[in-house]
Design a protein around this motif. Sequence first.
Motif, PDB file in Angstrom:
ATOM      1  N   ARG A 112       0.805  -1.227   0.000  1.00 54.08           N
ATOM      2  CA  ARG A 112       0.000   0.000   0.000  1.00 54.08           C
ATOM      3  C   ARG A 112       0.833   1.269   0.000  1.00 54.08           C
ATOM      4  N   PHE A 113       2.134   1.165   0.177  1.00 57.30           N
ATOM      5  CA  PHE A 113       2.972   2.349   0.276  1.00 57.30           C
ATOM      6  C   PHE A 113       3.405   2.835  -1.108  1.00 57.30           C
ATOM      7  N   CYS A 127       2.830  -0.039  -5.642  1.00 61.85           N
ATOM      8  CA  CYS A 127       2.704  -1.489  -5.737  1.00 61.85           C
ATOM      9  C   CYS A 127       1.321  -1.945  -6.190  1.00 61.85           C
ATOM     10  N   THR A 128       0.345  -1.037  -6.192  1.00 60.04           N
ATOM     11  CA  THR A 128      -0.993  -1.416  -6.668  1.00 60.04           C
ATOM     12  C   THR A 128      -1.090  -1.320  -8.178  1.00 60.04           C
ATOM     13  N   SER A 129      -0.075  -0.709  -8.811  1.00 60.99           N
ATOM     14  CA  SER A 129      -0.074  -0.565 -10.265  1.00 60.99           C
ATOM     15  C   SER A 129       0.681  -1.729 -10.889  1.00 60.99           C
ATOM     16  N   LYS A 136       6.516  -2.653 -14.408  1.00 66.08           N
ATOM     17  CA  LYS A 136       5.725  -3.132 -13.284  1.00 66.08           C
ATOM     18  C   LYS A 136       5.940  -2.257 -12.056  1.00 66.08           C
ATOM     19  N   TYR A 137       4.840  -1.779 -11.477  1.00 65.86           N
ATOM     20  CA  TYR A 137       4.799  -0.963 -10.260  1.00 65.86           C
ATOM     21  C   TYR A 137       5.316   0.470 -10.470  1.00 65.86           C
ATOM     22  N   ILE A 138       5.785   0.813 -11.666  1.00 71.25           N
ATOM     23  CA  ILE A 138       6.402   2.130 -11.879  1.00 71.25           C
ATOM     24  C   ILE A 138       5.355   3.112 -12.392  1.00 71.25           C
TER      25      ILE A 138
END
Length: 743
Positions: A112-113, A127-129, A136-138
């Motif tokens: 969640r951060f 991290c939700t993306s 990934k995650y970016i």
Amino acid sequence: MTEELYIEEFQHSFEISFLFYNFSGDYNKNRCDGKSALCEPCPDRHPSCVGAPDGQNKIPQKEWTSRYMVCYRNRTLDHKSCDVGIFHPHQRKCITTLHSGDLESYCKNSPRFVIGSSVNAAQYFNCTSQDNIYGKYIKECKYPDLFSTKTGKCENFRVVPKDSRPMPQAPCEYTQNRCNVLNENCSPCEKRHHSCVGLPDGNNPISGLNWTPYYITCLLNRTIAENKCAKGLFDPVKKSCVLDGYFDRIEIQCESNPTAVFKHPESCALFYNCSEYLQNGCKNNDSGCVPCPSRLPSCIGMLDGDNPITESIWSNAFVKCHKNRTVGKTECSYGYFDPTKKMCVDMLHPDDAAQFCKTNPYSTIRSSVSCAQYIDCSLSAPVISVCKYPDLFSPATMTCRDFRMNVAIFMNQRRLVSEYKQNLCRESNTSCTSCHDIMPSCVGLPNGYNAYPRREWSEHYIVCNKNRTLDIKTCDEGIFNPKQGRCVKGLDNGSIQEYCLVHKYIRIHNADNCAQYYDCSNKNSVYGPYLQECYLANTCPSTAGHCTSCPSRLPSCINLSDGDHPFTEGQQSSKYITCYKNRTKAVKNCQEGGLNPAVEECEYPSLFSVEHHLLNVEIDLNQRTPCDYKQYICKPYQEVCMPCPERHPSCVGLVDGYHPYPGNEWSSQFFVCEGERTMTYQNSVQPIRHQLFLTLTTVPSILTAQAISNHQQKYYKNVNIPSCLTDRRYLVTSFGIEILIQN
């Protein structure tokens, strides 16, 4: 109170009686009393530091959060939260940005951060993306915004302070403006978005689009707006839009007047010379002429110096400009021309791989992120690969080679094992130990042997070469001395200070004096810093007025044989001392009488004659076995001693003569008895003849085969004597018989 002062205060107040309590859960006051269902378990409130190094450490089950604990000697001193950012479990400090190599582990524990990227101030990790155009995650802020590590969100670039992160400025430095490698119809970013890097604030002409309606607005090297004149054209000198009738384009004017010279409508210091424009043009009848813009790209609107050619971004060609004029077209002596840095380079950032590979579809180039990384354009899409550790990519051979074979020292070399992707833990492998915990870093350390980071002054050390960790070793004996760069068996006064700073409560022997040792918990000592002596109480302190001197209380055993000796030489006393290897092992008292210094013991089997004061074998028959003599008895101070009966067999009850060794019958060992005393024990002699020893209680004067047979039946019923013995000679002694067998 700072953390360092806090630890120091704990060290001084630490009581030895609490050494058995290693973590807060060992204290009953921290445990739930069982009465309240709302009580949080002690390990959740007070995490344990057992097995963790001193200093800041991650809290188990709370990795990659703002929480961390402070440890010392396996004790939990405190648990805290980062003021800003999160706690890095491997770097063991609070951070506000993250490297992509830690991304999988981070998102697994803290989904969640949101946290900023350490290599791009415009990007951050969420991290939700999942997978997107950035990876990934970016995620990436909208141009020209930057990610603020203070607020944790995208902000206007003017309010985000400059830090260690690289800050992109040009539109094409943002991934959002670049072409997707799968989109073949995408126009290069440099043609769609134009850079203000190096241009003054305000309106500026677009390189290659002079005297057109198009222009850009700049602020602090950022392209704030890309504009088009509502009417007319943008004047690159006046830097404003002008009507078409105000001044025709210079190209049109010169076509009609090829030798004309025109004054500039706004500046008396400027003029236009049509001959400079037309001399490089193609003649109408020259079909093989390369158009002038391809041979001599325009420099109007460009800064003085080297500039990329718009039509061939990331090629080896560039144009030299001076005051809006084309000085010449040049090619790089090596590598390619970087349109952003405006210089020739032989390395490429992975973000520029798509545009580079479009211009150079079969090339291979090393990455600017790491000298162990390279980019291959030979496939349908750019492939970013990494050499195996610790190899580097060689620009000379365009292959991975041993890092020691690369003569040039490049910036951003990958020296850490954890910087190579093949060494990172996969997300699916939950049992994988972090690379940071397995292989320590050699960055900044000299070549050769070095102390293991965070394990200084222990038996562990590492082998380094050119900032790379080649091996981890353990001393065969002793500990590794960081000052000497080698393993040592003990410490001296010059090393103990640093050793005790790492090991606060350890005791270790003094290599110079085996009667002394160092106690790291007690720095103040009369012998020197941390130095203690095994028998400190034996000496008289300077303040003692009635202290008996040490030699009077503890006589010396130097030059005395092992065993008991009188307390005072030559005098009879109830006290005596026990010596062992020149050391006084004990001071004892006789239960009755005293130890007579004149009393000695005869050497076995001799006896002392009271009448003649001579050795006599007929005086005392009570002491017959070797073990009746003290000289053969194991001493209390002897650590390894075989019991006397096993070393010296007894002849009590045996007839005179030869006898087999107890427990080792039918071997070469035997002993000789006389008068129930063990006279000697030895091995039979046998280089030429093999002796078979038979013990007989009765010895005939003349031996025959029949006599041997009779004795065999009487004493050795289970022994077979070969018939060939009837043809052999027999030797007769006064104690037994030896049958000689010729070899």
